[in-house]
Scaffold this motif. Structure first.
Motif, short mmCIF file in Angstrom:
data_model
loop_
_atom_site.label_atom_id
_atom_site.label_comp_id
_atom_site.label_asym_id
_atom_site.label_seq_id
_atom_site.Cartn_x
_atom_site.Cartn_y
_atom_site.Cartn_z
N LEU A 6 0.83 -1.20 0.00
CA LEU A 6 0.00 0.00 0.00
C LEU A 6 0.87 1.25 0.00
CD1 LEU A 6 -2.55 1.67 0.24
CD2 LEU A 6 -2.65 1.06 2.67
N ALA A 7 1.91 1.29 0.84
CA ALA A 7 2.80 2.46 0.88
C ALA A 7 3.48 2.67 -0.47
CB ALA A 7 3.83 2.27 1.98
N ALA A 8 3.89 1.60 -1.11
CA ALA A 8 4.55 1.72 -2.41
C ALA A 8 3.58 2.23 -3.48
CB ALA A 8 5.13 0.37 -2.82
N ARG A 61 10.33 10.78 2.87
CA ARG A 61 10.55 9.34 2.90
C ARG A 61 10.08 8.82 4.26
NH1 ARG A 61 10.57 10.46 -1.46
NH2 ARG A 61 12.14 10.12 -3.10
N PHE A 62 9.27 7.78 4.23
CA PHE A 62 8.73 7.21 5.45
C PHE A 62 9.44 5.88 5.72
CE2 PHE A 62 5.45 9.92 3.70
CZ PHE A 62 4.98 10.60 4.81
N PRO A 63 10.22 5.82 6.77
CA PRO A 63 10.97 4.59 7.05
C PRO A 63 10.05 3.48 7.54
CG PRO A 63 11.29 6.17 8.83
CD PRO A 63 10.50 6.88 7.76
N ARG A 93 2.07 5.77 4.73
CA ARG A 93 2.56 4.97 5.86
C ARG A 93 2.00 3.54 5.83
NH1 ARG A 93 5.08 7.99 9.77
NH2 ARG A 93 4.78 10.26 9.68
N GLY A 94 1.20 3.23 4.80
CA GLY A 94 0.67 1.89 4.67
C GLY A 94 -0.56 1.61 5.49
#
Length: 355
Positions: A6-8, A61-63, A93-94
């Motif tokens: 989802l985040a991608a 960018r979200f780690p 963030r998914g």
């Protein structure tokens, strides 16, 4: 859909989202005019703020780790389009998101998100769902935690002793009169250090000359307001006129516009020296309409006054140079300095001139 997937997908669709906002800019503006009565320059500012926020989000960018429980995001009536950025942040963030609108909210953000939702789901389960303003939340999402949009609060202005009086007048006009005084981040009280006559003359000219017109009028500075705000504004005027020590500089009131539907308000300006008369009662102004109270005070009384009025640094707007020993970044007021740039003034305000 797995959170990482989802985040991608949300990240891959970010450019497409920016393109969609650009393509729907006119439709977004039309919805803001129809639903909230925003005038042209205000609509452009709101849509432009959304585009900047989405572009900044694209660079973030979200780690890992991604994911978390599904969430609800609320589109606020007084803060149009802010739900879009927050919802997209959660997707990046998914997290699965449901977006709803409180009663009276514009459909602009909701229509935009409803259009993009199928592109995120592809052939999988829905990851973004939308319900209209005032509609009940679907049973599946009713128990999800609400993560925002958080309502904002009004601010207070401080005009320093070295602050340019003309610049201060135009800043105060913009933050007080915008949306007919309904801006939730608006300013309705100002602490003024040093002489006030010049500032008052500038303000009186702007208060009388500001154009309150329909959303379709390109030269309007602010449009109509709702019935509740209009009634509260008129009650505030009557109350303030009766308070000891309060001087009326512009009486304000309701504008008669027989050819236009809605409530149009004439701005009001008052002076009430600080500290206040012990017998005076100045109500806390949250959505008080186009109304400003000037509080002349000595520089050494600023800190006690701000504390007494309950405005933390993040809700202070200063016109003038920062004082020595200012707080570190992140915990300080906003400072406005420099010269007045006439080419950046919104329509509907009189041009600068010597006073």
């Amino acid at each position: 859909m797995r959170p990482e997937r989802l985040a991608a997908v949300a990240r891959a669709r970010q450019v497409g989202m920016l393109e969609l906002v650009a393509l729907r800019a006119d439709a977004l503006g039309d919805a803001l005019a129809r639903d909230l009565g925003l005038v042209a320059w205000d609509r452009q500012r709101v849509v432009g703020s959304l585009q900047r926020a989405l572009w900044e989000l694209r660079e973030r960018r979200f780690p890992a780790p991604y994911g978390g429980p599904p969430v609800q995001v609320i589109e606020r009536r007084a803060q149009p389009l802010e739900a879009v950025t927050l919802a997209w942040t959660c997707l990046r963030r998914g997290r699965v998101v449901h977006v709803g609108g409180e009663a009276g909210a514009s459909t602009a953000a909701l229509d935009l998100l409803a259009e993009v939702a199928p592109r995120l789901a592809a052939d999988g389960p829905p990851v973004l769902t939308v319900s209209g303003p005032g509609e009940a939340t679907p049973a599946a999402a009713a128990s999800w935690p609400v993560v925002g949009v958080d309502p904002t609060l009004p601010r207070i202005a401080v005009v320093a002793a070295d602050g340019d009086r003309e610049l201060a007048a135009y800043v105060l006009a913009r933050v007080c009169l915008r949306r007919g005084g309904a801006d939730p981040r608006g300013v309705h009280q100002a602490l003024v250090c040093g002489p006030t006559p010049r500032l008052e003359r500038h303000l009186q000219r702007l208060w009388v000359g500001a154009v309150m017109g329909p959303p379709s009028e390109l030269g309007a500075f602010a449009g109509p307001v709702d019935d509740d705000l209009s009634a509260g504004f008129l009650r505030s005027l009557e109350h303030l006129r009766q308070q000891p020590g309060v001087k009326v500089l512009c009486p304000g009131g309701r504008l008669e516009r027989p050819d236009e539907a809605g409530n149009y308000l004439a701005p009001a300006l008052f002076r009430a020296p600080w500290p206040l008369d012990p017998a005076a009662s100045i109500p806390t102004l949250t959505r008080g309409g186009p109304l400003l109270i000037l509080h002349p005070c000595e520089p050494e009384a600023l800190a006690p006054a701000l504390a007494a009025l309950g405005f933390p640094p993040s809700r202070q707007l200063w016109v003038g140079a920062p004082p020595l020993g200012a707080r570190p970044p992140g915990d300080e007021p906003r400072y406005i300095r420099g010269a007045l740039m006439t080419e950046r003034l919104p329509p509907g305000l009189p041009d600068p001139r010597p006073v």
